[in-house]
Scaffold this motif. Structure first.
Motif, PDB file in Angstrom:
ATOM      1  N   ARG A  25      17.151 -30.246  -8.787  1.00 44.19           N
ATOM      2  CA  ARG A  25      18.344 -29.803  -8.063  1.00 44.19           C
ATOM      3  C   ARG A  25      18.062 -28.652  -7.113  1.00 44.19           C
ATOM      4  O   ARG A  25      17.148 -27.840  -7.329  1.00 44.19           O
ATOM      5  CB  ARG A  25      19.469 -29.442  -9.018  1.00 44.19           C
ATOM      6  CG  ARG A  25      19.203 -28.253  -9.915  1.00 44.19           C
ATOM      7  CD  ARG A  25      20.505 -27.581 -10.334  1.00 44.19           C
ATOM      8  NE  ARG A  25      21.026 -26.743  -9.252  1.00 44.19           N
ATOM      9  CZ  ARG A  25      22.032 -25.902  -9.392  1.00 44.19           C
ATOM     10  NH1 ARG A  25      22.659 -25.797 -10.542  1.00 44.19           N
ATOM     11  NH2 ARG A  25      22.427 -25.150  -8.369  1.00 44.19           N
ATOM     12  N   ASN A  26      18.853 -28.638  -6.055  1.00 42.47           N
ATOM     13  CA  ASN A  26      18.809 -27.532  -5.117  1.00 42.47           C
ATOM     14  C   ASN A  26      19.292 -26.268  -5.845  1.00 42.47           C
ATOM     15  O   ASN A  26      20.339 -26.288  -6.486  1.00 42.47           O
ATOM     16  CB  ASN A  26      19.731 -27.847  -3.934  1.00 42.47           C
ATOM     17  CG  ASN A  26      19.697 -26.780  -2.868  1.00 42.47           C
ATOM     18  OD1 ASN A  26      20.115 -25.651  -3.092  1.00 42.47           O
ATOM     19  ND2 ASN A  26      19.231 -27.141  -1.688  1.00 42.47           N
ATOM     20  N   LYS A  60      23.208 -31.118  -4.748  1.00 43.78           N
ATOM     21  CA  LYS A  60      22.136 -31.558  -3.858  1.00 43.78           C
ATOM     22  C   LYS A  60      20.782 -31.433  -4.564  1.00 43.78           C
ATOM     23  O   LYS A  60      20.646 -30.657  -5.512  1.00 43.78           O
ATOM     24  CB  LYS A  60      22.144 -30.752  -2.561  1.00 43.78           C
ATOM     25  CG  LYS A  60      23.393 -30.973  -1.720  1.00 43.78           C
ATOM     26  CD  LYS A  60      23.323 -30.206  -0.410  1.00 43.78           C
ATOM     27  CE  LYS A  60      24.569 -30.468   0.431  1.00 43.78           C
ATOM     28  NZ  LYS A  60      24.537 -29.736   1.720  1.00 43.78           N
ATOM     29  N   SER A  66      16.482 -30.955  -4.224  1.00 49.26           N
ATOM     30  CA  SER A  66      15.363 -30.482  -3.399  1.00 49.26           C
ATOM     31  C   SER A  66      14.244 -31.507  -3.365  1.00 49.26           C
ATOM     32  O   SER A  66      13.570 -31.676  -2.340  1.00 49.26           O
ATOM     33  CB  SER A  66      14.826 -29.155  -3.945  1.00 49.26           C
ATOM     34  OG  SER A  66      15.789 -28.128  -3.856  1.00 49.26           O
TER      35      SER A  66
END
Length: 242
Positions: free
Chosen positions: A139-140, A146, A148
């Motif tokens: 995850r971002n 979002k 990564s």
């Protein structure tokens, strides 16, 4: 261990056998929690912290964990420190180790295709139910909806250490203060116990952890890092989906 564990079995085996495998893994993880939790007054770790037990009383698992933490302290130049918070807390090793053991137990019981996920620390074997490698999203660290990176895995482990969910929970043992410089560190490799500890150690190092992680590649450990100021780095062998 303060987190949710999911077990995904993709083997074509009778339901009763799969259920028995899950029951065994759950029993093991609850045993680990009872023995190593720093929140349970009756755990073996809590009793050791109060000096109610000595070396002669240690269980084989506690001996292993303490020896592994000592080895990691040496291997990371002191940045992986089970005593960084002032008291013994081997959680940075125990969670990854317990899931690695859980996966090994599943394999020994006949599961060649499974994925165990303990709060983002993942051990995968074989293929998913689709017949393809397991897909794992990293995850971002600023936006929870979002990603990564998306990784594709068959027989390896993924561990992520970061400051975006639990805040300043990783201590830089050199300064005694919270780790600074890196917001998220993901390590991918053959052993989840080590991957988890390596991710924690690199986060504690700050930006110096980038160079240290690069030295782990010959040992089979790839990495992906996001810094506090938003820069992203990944090693060349990271199994990222294309």
């Amino acid at each position: 261990m303060g987190t949710v564990v999911s077990i995904d079995l993709a083997d074509d085996l009778p339901a009763a056998r799969l259920t028995a495998m899950i029951d065994d893994v759950c029993a093991w993880l609850h045993e680990v929690d009872r023995r190593f939790s720093t929140y349970r007054e009756d755990s073996e770790v809590s009793r050791l912290r109060r000096r109610e037990i000595g070396v002669a009383d240690f269980s084989p698992d506690l001996r292993h964990v303490l020896e592994a933490c000592a080895d990691l302290w040496r291997a990371t130049d002191g940045y992986f420190d089970a005593y960084a918070g002032g008291q013994l807390d081997p959680s940075g090793y125990v969670k990854g180790w317990s899931v690695e053991v859980a996966s090994a137990r599943l394999a020994e019981a006949g599961s060649t295709n499974h994925c165990v996920n303990a709060g983002g620390d993942i051990r995968a074997r074989g293929l998913s139910a689709t017949g393809k490698p397991w897909r794992v999203g990293i995850r971002n660290p600023w936006e929870a909806d979002k990603l990564s990176w998306v990784l594709t895995l068959t027989d390896c482990a993924v561990a992520t250490s970061g400051t975006y969910e639990r805040g300043d929970h990783v201590v830089n043992p050199r300064t005694g203060g919270p780790a600074r410089g890196l917001r998220s560190v993901t390590v991918v490799g053959p052993d989840l116990a080590l991957a988890d500890a390596y991710a924690t150690a690199a986060l504690a190092m700050g930006e110096a952890g980038l160079g240290w992680l690069a030295k782990l590649v010959p040992e089979g450990y790839e990495s992906a890092v996001v810094t506090d100021d938003g820069r992203a780095f990944s090693s060349a062998g990271l199994p990222a989906a294309v």
